[in-house]
Design an enzyme around this catalytic site. Structure first.
Site, PDB file in Angstrom:
ATOM      1  N   GLU A 352      11.067  57.328  14.099  1.00 24.96           N
ATOM      2  CA  GLU A 352      11.187  58.650  13.480  1.00 24.96           C
ATOM      3  C   GLU A 352      12.427  58.638  12.588  1.00 24.96           C
ATOM      4  O   GLU A 352      13.501  58.218  13.020  1.00 24.96           O
ATOM      5  CB  GLU A 352      11.315  59.669  14.622  1.00 24.96           C
ATOM      6  CG  GLU A 352      11.790  61.035  14.233  1.00 24.96           C
ATOM      7  CD  GLU A 352      11.974  61.940  15.497  1.00 24.96           C
ATOM      8  OE1 GLU A 352      11.350  61.669  16.546  1.00 24.96           O
ATOM      9  OE2 GLU A 352      12.761  62.884  15.407  1.00 24.96           O
ATOM     10  N   HIS A 437      11.663  61.251  26.121  1.00 21.52           N
ATOM     11  CA  HIS A 437      10.212  61.241  26.349  1.00 21.52           C
ATOM     12  C   HIS A 437       9.833  60.664  27.716  1.00 21.52           C
ATOM     13  O   HIS A 437       9.127  59.662  27.786  1.00 21.52           O
ATOM     14  CB  HIS A 437       9.512  60.404  25.269  1.00 21.52           C
ATOM     15  CG  HIS A 437       9.695  60.894  23.865  1.00 21.52           C
ATOM     16  ND1 HIS A 437       9.422  60.122  22.753  1.00 21.52           N
ATOM     17  CD2 HIS A 437      10.118  62.087  23.383  1.00 21.52           C
ATOM     18  CE1 HIS A 437       9.666  60.811  21.652  1.00 21.52           C
ATOM     19  NE2 HIS A 437      10.094  62.011  22.002  1.00 21.52           N
ATOM     20  N   ASN A 475       5.392  60.288  19.468  1.00 22.77           N
ATOM     21  CA  ASN A 475       5.981  61.400  20.229  1.00 22.77           C
ATOM     22  C   ASN A 475       4.888  62.035  21.092  1.00 22.77           C
ATOM     23  O   ASN A 475       3.760  62.187  20.645  1.00 22.77           O
ATOM     24  CB  ASN A 475       6.553  62.427  19.256  1.00 22.77           C
ATOM     25  CG  ASN A 475       7.383  61.777  18.160  1.00 22.77           C
ATOM     26  OD1 ASN A 475       6.873  60.948  17.410  1.00 22.77           O
ATOM     27  ND2 ASN A 475       8.627  62.120  18.083  1.00 22.77           N
TER      28      ASN A 475
HETATM   29  P1  FDA Z   1       8.137  70.012  30.168  1.00 26.12           P
HETATM   30  O1  FDA Z   1       9.354  69.212  30.465  1.00 26.12           O
HETATM   31  O2  FDA Z   1       7.932  70.495  28.784  1.00 26.12           O
HETATM   32  O3  FDA Z   1       8.097  71.293  31.120  1.00 26.12           O
HETATM   33  C1  FDA Z   1       8.385  71.254  32.488  1.00 26.12           C
HETATM   34  C2  FDA Z   1       9.038  72.560  32.912  1.00 26.12           C
HETATM   35  O4  FDA Z   1       9.080  72.618  34.334  1.00 26.12           O
HETATM   36  C3  FDA Z   1      10.471  72.730  32.437  1.00 26.12           C
HETATM   37  O5  FDA Z   1      10.619  73.969  31.792  1.00 26.12           O
HETATM   38  C4  FDA Z   1      11.293  72.654  33.720  1.00 26.12           C
HETATM   39  O6  FDA Z   1      12.469  73.439  33.677  1.00 26.12           O
HETATM   40  C5  FDA Z   1      10.325  73.160  34.756  1.00 26.12           C
HETATM   41  N1  FDA Z   1      10.579  72.672  36.124  1.00 26.12           N
HETATM   42  C6  FDA Z   1      10.918  71.420  36.502  1.00 26.12           C
HETATM   43  N2  FDA Z   1      11.050  71.351  37.835  1.00 26.12           N
HETATM   44  C7  FDA Z   1      10.767  72.582  38.319  1.00 26.12           C
HETATM   45  C8  FDA Z   1      10.736  73.142  39.635  1.00 26.12           C
HETATM   46  N3  FDA Z   1      10.985  72.394  40.727  1.00 26.12           N
HETATM   47  N4  FDA Z   1      10.440  74.469  39.779  1.00 26.12           N
HETATM   48  C9  FDA Z   1      10.184  75.246  38.672  1.00 26.12           C
HETATM   49  N5  FDA Z   1      10.195  74.749  37.409  1.00 26.12           N
HETATM   50  C10 FDA Z   1      10.488  73.437  37.233  1.00 26.12           C
HETATM   51  N6  FDA Z   1       7.992  65.341  21.888  1.00 26.12           N
HETATM   52  C11 FDA Z   1       7.223  65.341  20.773  1.00 26.12           C
HETATM   53  O7  FDA Z   1       6.010  65.159  20.853  1.00 26.12           O
HETATM   54  N7  FDA Z   1       7.817  65.551  19.546  1.00 26.12           N
HETATM   55  C12 FDA Z   1       9.153  65.739  19.400  1.00 26.12           C
HETATM   56  O8  FDA Z   1       9.638  65.959  18.279  1.00 26.12           O
HETATM   57  C13 FDA Z   1       9.966  65.704  20.571  1.00 26.12           C
HETATM   58  N8  FDA Z   1      11.327  65.812  20.486  1.00 26.12           N
HETATM   59  C14 FDA Z   1      12.086  65.925  21.651  1.00 26.12           C
HETATM   60  C15 FDA Z   1      13.453  66.172  21.571  1.00 26.12           C
HETATM   61  C16 FDA Z   1      14.200  66.364  22.729  1.00 26.12           C
HETATM   62  C17 FDA Z   1      15.684  66.614  22.646  1.00 26.12           C
HETATM   63  C18 FDA Z   1      13.563  66.321  24.004  1.00 26.12           C
HETATM   64  C19 FDA Z   1      14.331  66.538  25.286  1.00 26.12           C
HETATM   65  C20 FDA Z   1      12.198  66.066  24.083  1.00 26.12           C
HETATM   66  C21 FDA Z   1      11.458  65.862  22.919  1.00 26.12           C
HETATM   67  N9  FDA Z   1      10.085  65.615  22.981  1.00 26.12           N
HETATM   68  C22 FDA Z   1       9.338  65.551  21.827  1.00 26.12           C
HETATM   69  C23 FDA Z   1       9.394  65.452  24.287  1.00 26.12           C
HETATM   70  C24 FDA Z   1       8.602  66.669  24.735  1.00 26.12           C
HETATM   71  O9  FDA Z   1       9.383  67.835  24.639  1.00 26.12           O
HETATM   72  C25 FDA Z   1       8.128  66.443  26.180  1.00 26.12           C
HETATM   73  O10 FDA Z   1       7.323  65.276  26.191  1.00 26.12           O
HETATM   74  C26 FDA Z   1       7.328  67.609  26.719  1.00 26.12           C
HETATM   75  O11 FDA Z   1       8.089  68.797  26.726  1.00 26.12           O
HETATM   76  C27 FDA Z   1       6.819  67.337  28.136  1.00 26.12           C
HETATM   77  O12 FDA Z   1       5.888  68.343  28.480  1.00 26.12           O
HETATM   78  P2  FDA Z   1       5.535  68.648  29.983  1.00 26.12           P
HETATM   79  O13 FDA Z   1       4.520  69.727  29.999  1.00 26.12           O
HETATM   80  O14 FDA Z   1       5.205  67.373  30.665  1.00 26.12           O
HETATM   81  O15 FDA Z   1       6.898  69.146  30.676  1.00 26.12           O
END
Ligand code: FDA
Length: 496
Positions: A352, A437, A475
């Site tokens: 990227e 990721h 991504n």
């Molecule tokens: P996700 O992590 O989105 O959601 C899980 C939720 O569950 C969170 O809100 C968390 O707080 C909550 N949770 C966890 N444990 C819990 C518990 N015990 N009780 C209650 N709640 C709980 N991807 C992409 O495709 N393009 C991009 O440009 C980017 N860029 C990027 C930048 C940065 C800085 C990050 C950190 C990540 C990315 N990503 C990305 C990755 C992308 O954001 C990521 O893959 C997804 O959010 C994952 O989606 P999920 O639904 O798996 O979980």
């Protein structure tokens, strides 16, 4: 309320959880979502909900007293600073050998991510999810996910003309001069809004560098798409600052234990609710940690031995290149990435072209590479420390570095340039200590059946990035969303 019963409980409000909630609600099912992070719906004293990338404050980090910025240094100076401990938006969760960045709050990763919305090439799909019917994914579920997320393409004529994408045009020039394929990638940002930002008619957001700690306008996070639609059904309730700690079977239902947190992270109440069905959507790390604990402590003894396995970092590795003075990358850089360099087939890397929105000219080109790193780690339960641990090793990033070098060694040789050595420490080229990721830990068709039903426990489902075996070649969030759309379709048809 404590002691309440709900038909369906969803743990987490990221991509997987939001898809599940919306589609179940549309099918007439009442859903309660529990989210450990904040709601992010109220402005702070500066009038903004989210802090800027260049000025992190208490809102920026999950329960830390010092920031842990992915780019830790600049020109020899460490950038991290003290902040008050708060349930902030970005979790830099440290495991042995790797720091895993994750979004915390209603919307999960969509609150902090770059919005890069990439559908993998169809010919690469069977390597990503071998048990899934690709034809169905590309005809139905990827299109459904892209529509639901509000994915669109940047206007290339405009992109070619604006100062804030100078850095990306430099990235294109260098990629193409070394004969790499430079590809535009779609995003969930509202491009009309960004055009107005550039024109100066609306408050600046992406153009002001907002991204990593939230985006105050323009980016279509899940709050504006799936979750807004879910709430509009009237069937979805969301409790923020509620963290699930246990799920156990009881009389044909599940008893779920939930800790309510205040903004300093202190547990202010412990509640139990019961549910007929529970969806684990706490993200790859959150779901894996919970399931590993529930299996090891005997709460859900029926879970199989695949729990916690197959975790990967999507091969993430970062680097910067130092450009010549005639290749300025611009003082104003839109925080929304628009393009990448595809060397997957020849070198195992997709890079990227990332912004470095510092507000000053850096003459740096910055990249986040996704690589075909074969290493996979496992979550295990440490009963002494009472926590789940991940056995990733720092040295396991070497294949990623080697794959990223297939792009950047060549570009450096062609341009007569060098790597930046000041962004991740002192004389350190590679940002190889982290991932954005996380993927895997409850792999589809291994820990679960081919639709995310957990083996060994009826009415429990995994529907997030934990299902994906460690790598998506691009991504990941479009693939996480599309897989969730596919699975929930079948689950609604057969289990409700
Ligand atoms: P996700 O992590 O989105 O959601 C899980 C939720 O569950 C969170 O809100 C968390 O707080 C909550 N949770 C966890 N444990 C819990 C518990 N015990 N009780 C209650 N709640 C709980 N991807 C992409 O495709 N393009 C991009 O440009 C980017 N860029 C990027 C930048 C940065 C800085 C990050 C950190 C990540 C990315 N990503 C990305 C990755 C992308 O954001 C990521 O893959 C997804 O959010 C994952 O989606 P999920 O639904 O798996 O979980």
């Amino acid at each position: 309320p404590p002691g309440a019963h709900v038909p369906v409980l969803v743990i987490g409000t990221g991509y997987g959880g939001s898809v599940a909630a919306l589609r179940l609600a549309q099918a007439g099912v009442d859903v309660h979502m529990l989210e450990m992070g904040m709601a992010w719906d109220t402005p702070g004293s500066d009038g903004k909900i989210f802090a800027n990338t260049t000025t992190p404050d208490h809102r920026s980090y999950w329960l830390r007293t010092k920031t842990k910025q992915p780019l830790s240094n600049f020109l020899g100076f460490p950038l991290d600073k003290d902040v008050p401990k708060y349930t902030g938006i970005l979790d830099a969760e440290e495991f042995s050998g790797i720091t895993v960045y994750q979004g915390r709050g209603v919307g999960g990763g969509s609150l902090v991510n770059g919005g890069m919305a990439v559908t993998p090439l169809r010919e690469r799909f069977s390597a990503i999810l071998p048990s899934v019917n690709a034809a169905e994914m590309y005809s139905t579920y990827y299109p459904r996910a892209n529509a639901g997320l509000g994915v669109t393409e940047v206007d290339q004529a405009w992109w070619n003309s604006v100062d804030c994408y100078q850095y990306a045009r430099v990235g294109r020039k260098h990629a193409q001069r070394s004969n790499f394929s430079f590809v535009f990638v779609p995003n969930v940002y509202d491009w009309d809004y960004m055009k107005k930002e550039v024109a100066g008619t609306v408050p600046k957001s992406a153009v002001a560098g907002e991204i990593l700690y939230g985006n105050n306008a323009g980016k279509k996070s899940l709050q504006k798409t799936y979750l807004a639609q879910a709430k509009a059904t009237g069937r979805v309730a969301i409790s923020a600052l509620h963290r699930v700690t246990s799920v156990t079977p009881a009389n044909g239902r599940y008893t779920v234990v939930v800790e309510q947190l205040d903004t300093s992270g202190t547990v202010t109440a412990t509640k139990t609710v019961t549910a007929n069905k529970v969806f684990f959507a706490a993200g790859s790390v959150g779901t894996s940690k919970l399931l590993t604990r529930l299996k090891a402590t005997g709460a859900l003894p029926g879970l199989n031995n695949e729990i916690g396995k197959g975790w990967g970092d999507n091969g993430n590795v970062m680097c910067g290149r130092a450009n010549h003075l005639w290749d300025a990358t611009g003082t104003v850089q839109a925080s929304i990435p628009t393009a990448g360099i595809d060397n997957w087939d020849a070198g195992g890397a997709f890079a990227e072209v990332a912004p470095l929105p510092t507000g000053i000219e850096t003459w740096a080109s910055f990249y986040l590479s996704i690589t075909k790193n074969p290493n996979r780690a496992q979550f295990t339960w440490n009963s002494t420390a009472n926590r789940a641990e991940l056995n990733w090793q720092a040295a396991w990033k070497q294949p990623s570095i080697d794959m990223a070098k297939t792009i950047f060694d060549k570009i450096n040789a062609k341009e007569g340039t060098i790597y930046r050595t000041d962004l991740f420490g002192v004389y350190k080229i590679w940002g190889d200590h982290l991932t954005y990721h996380p993927l895997g830990g409850a792999i589809l068709n291994k820990a679960t059946d081919n639709y995310g039903r957990l083996h060994g426990c009826s009415n429990l489902y995994v529907i997030d990035g934990a299902l994906i075996p460690g790598n998506t070649s691009v991504n990941p969030f479009v693939t996480i969303t599309a897989l969730a759309e596919r699975n929930i379709d079948t689950i609604i048809r057969t289990d409700f």
